[in-house]
Design an enzyme around this catalytic site. Structure first.
Site, mmCIF file in Angstrom:
data_model
loop_
_atom_site.group_PDB
_atom_site.id
_atom_site.type_symbol
_atom_site.label_atom_id
_atom_site.label_comp_id
_atom_site.label_asym_id
_atom_site.label_seq_id
_atom_site.Cartn_x
_atom_site.Cartn_y
_atom_site.Cartn_z
ATOM 1 C CG ASP A 212 -0.258 0.035 2.539
ATOM 2 O OD1 ASP A 212 0.421 1.043 2.832
ATOM 3 O OD2 ASP A 212 -0.381 -0.932 3.307
ATOM 4 N NE ARG A 223 15.878 -0.600 2.270
ATOM 5 C CZ ARG A 223 16.769 -1.270 2.970
ATOM 6 N NH1 ARG A 223 18.050 -0.905 2.939
ATOM 7 N NH2 ARG A 223 16.407 -2.289 3.735
#
Length: 305
Positions: A212, A223
């Site tokens: 989601d 990241r």
């Protein structure tokens, strides 16, 4: 990255297939459905399916029956409010399913985000392709002396060439052994689930990854950071580009309040207030440890000496 003619034809057919729908759609995401976005030397990211758009976030927050009568600027203001105050549930109403091709060692980092549904290519059932990640010389670096999980100086010249050659030779040799174990002419051949154990972690795998929007933002925030490993950061960067086209209001709010913001501790806030009132601050009086103090000084562009 190379695609077979069959794979190219599959993508073409998917792109040419149009279906009427009553679902909420995103024009930006529709344009990117099924397209391959290259990452690294043989990797890619592509959108297989998605659910919802910016309006879906607003609809969930208001628990309304439809798009309502609010203007787009009101929707944007609400999305910014939700992001600013960490109201995450409405963002969970949007989902995306990605097809990702990535090196195994990147996948092992990626899987630590335990908030997604994952189905990976099975090396027990199928034979892995002869594709390995070989870094470019500018992405080879020595071990950092200050960070046990980071990189230091970039390798150059003959040293870089030697490392790349070692990676190539080891990859080719291990795959040759893999093939020999699978199809030994004089014996039955080793089971695929056993033959794979000799392969290095720079070999490519593939998976479908569904998550989601709230948890996808967390993935991008961690990241797509300058401290993240390069090989996973480039995937996060590409995914961020796709998300920006999918939910532009939500992504703008994410950039404003999470991606490009900084979190301050209570001690740091006290120091900010002292500075604003003309006072002096130091590490000794700040209540911060050395590392937090250095980070704080860098944040406010203050000489920490």
């Amino acid at each position: 990255m190379s695609l077979t003619e069959e794979q190219k034809e599959d993508i073409k057919n998917q792109r040419n297939s149009l279906n009427e729908t009553r679902r909420a759609v995103s024009e930006g995401m529709e344009e990117n459905l099924y397209l391959i976005h290259k990452v690294l030397d043989h990797g890619f990211v592509r959108v297989i399916d998605y659910m919802g758009n910016d309006t879906s976030i607003v609809q969930a927050a208001r628990v309304s029956y439809g798009e309502g009568t609010k203007k787009s600027r009101d929707d944007k203001s609400l999305i910014f409010y939700l992001m600013r105050h960490w109201h995450s549930t409405p963002f969970e109403m949007c989902e995306v399913k990605l097809h990702v091709k990535l090196p195994v060692f990147v996948a092992r980092q990626w899987i630590r985000h335990r908030t997604a549904n994952v189905n990976e290519y099975s090396a027990r059932y199928s034979i892995l392709d002869n594709e390995f990640y070989i870094p470019k010389s500018e992405n080879l670096a020595s071990q950092s002396k200050s960070n046990n999980q980071g990189r230091g100086d970039v390798l150059v010249g003959e040293e870089a060439k030697e490392v790349i050659q070692i990676l190539k030779n080891d990859s080719l040799r291990s795959y040759k052994s893999y093939e020999e174990m699978l199809s030994n002419e004089n014996k039955k051949g080793l089971a695929r689930e056993l033959a794979r154990m000799n392969l290095p972690t720079n070999i490519y795998t593939q998976w479908y990854w569904k998550t989601d929007l709230h948890n996808l933002f967390n993935f991008i925030r961690l990241r797509n950071d300058q401290h993240a490993q390069y090989e996973i950061r480039v995937y996060a960067e590409k995914i961020a580009e796709l998300v920006k086209k999918w939910v532009p209001f939500a992504f703008e709010a994410f950039e404003q309040y999470q991606l490009n913001s900084s979190q301050l501790s209570a001690n740091a806030m006290t120091c900010i207030k002292k500075l604003l009132s003309g006072g002096n601050i130091s590490q000794e009086t700040s209540g911060m440890g050395k590392r937090e103090w250095l980070e704080f000084c860098k944040l406010i562009d203050k000489d920490h000496k």
